[in-house]
Design an enzyme around this catalytic site. Sequence first.
Site, PDB file in Angstrom:
ATOM      1  N   GLU A   1       0.794  -1.227   0.000  1.00  0.00           N
ATOM      2  CA  GLU A   1       0.000   0.000   0.000  1.00  0.00           C
ATOM      3  C   GLU A   1       0.828   1.279   0.000  1.00  0.00           C
ATOM      4  O   GLU A   1       0.740   2.100   0.929  1.00  0.00           O
ATOM      5  CB  GLU A   1      -0.968   0.000   1.188  1.00  0.00           C
TER       6      GLU A   1
ATOM      7  N   GLU B   1      -5.578  -8.366   0.366  1.00  0.00           N
ATOM      8  CA  GLU B   1      -6.279  -8.014   1.610  1.00  0.00           C
ATOM      9  C   GLU B   1      -7.729  -7.727   1.288  1.00  0.00           C
ATOM     10  O   GLU B   1      -8.040  -7.066   0.291  1.00  0.00           O
ATOM     11  CB  GLU B   1      -5.680  -6.771   2.286  1.00  0.00           C
TER      12      GLU B   1
END
Length: 462
Positions: free
Chosen positions: A170, A361
Amino acid sequence: MIPSGPQSVPQFPSGFLWGTATASHQVEGGAGERGPSIWDAFAAEPGRIAGGATARTACDHYRRYAEDVALMARLGANAYRFSLAWPRILPAGRGAVSGPGAAFYDRLIDRLLEAGIEPVPTLYHWDLPRSLEEEGGWLSRATVDAFAEYTAAALERYGDRVRRWGTLNEPFVHMAFGYAFGVHAPGKALLAGALPAAHHQLLAHARAAALIRAAGREAMLVDNLTPVRPLPGGGDAAEEAARAYDALHNRVFLDPLLLGAYPELPDGWAEPLAGAVRPGDLAEIHGSADALGVNYYNPTLIAPPGPEDGLPFAMPPYTDAFPDTPVTGFGWPVVPDGLHELLTGLQERYGRALPPILVTENGCSRADAPDAAGRVADPERIAYLDGHLRALARAAADGVDVRGYFAWSLLDNFEWAEGYTQRFGLVHVDFGTGERTPKDSYEWYRAWIGRARAADAERTRP
């Protein structure tokens, strides 16, 4: 009564990876057996973390990893996405490898392989060694070189047993929360001045990917992506604001990786980024991923900015426009169709440049706890998983090359600035004793995985 599992499971591609995910700083603990990170420094500042919490112990995965691998094996997972702690392997960020620190991941990887679970490590999940932040962190190009050194050390140690490597987790969230808005470590609030951290993370990914590929392994960039929806009735101004947000959240990281160029950015935001780019950088970044890890939680509603926003967009709550949308404990909207929209939108935007995708995720925070009988009922999480997995199957049926799904998270954990107030786990953790209690969602996902893997085995039987 524990749910028996899904009534039916749609078809997924053969060889699909079914797993869960965690991150080093969020679960490991063992802080005394690693070097300091930016999150240790951030947590030491009063008011930064809810309840003044730290991750010094977290879930104590550093010592209880064998118990956690056994939970994964019982779940039926055939893959586990975790992260290596840079400060545990190279406590100073560069230089000497820590023997005890590196040995922990030897034990974890070996235990996973013994259980028939593929280790899928991510090299960087936000826990930068503090010494590197003191030298400029991701705002400094020198961190790119340090990351390459760290990657080489990890490959030398674990490359014989690890085929699939994540590079960074991320990078948008790390840049935005850590360097633009200051709500995550290292706590800098630079707004547009944070954009060099985006470029340096992308360049670090590319340098790491070159090393990973040279070792005959696969490199994957993992990013948080979101479908961007303009405020209904907002007109052209809302559409323009949505394009600006999409460029900053999604395209700043994907366009250079897949197309070789940065997107057009709003006024005042392009200059700090351009100042970090040197000749040859974009050619190095372009095409440097063998797979794309997609972390999806929710779509984002965007409105035209007001004079007080200081940004080229405003971000009202999603429920302002869609009031019937359920939300998680975090207040995030639950929109399973957003995952289908996101993945098919990536396919439409990038076409043949889009590498295979793993959903690395996806999960739901709820305030759950064992009842008097020790059961943790979490029907909202079960509904969340069911909806998103079915949306993922539709995306695969529509031609998206998706090869795996990792539920976030195996364990309730240290949830960054929220401390221990948000629980994402399939397994409940008592943070006082460390006791693990599988939730209803664990049993439900176990049944889902069992049926999916059995159907795959039947289809591929000679």
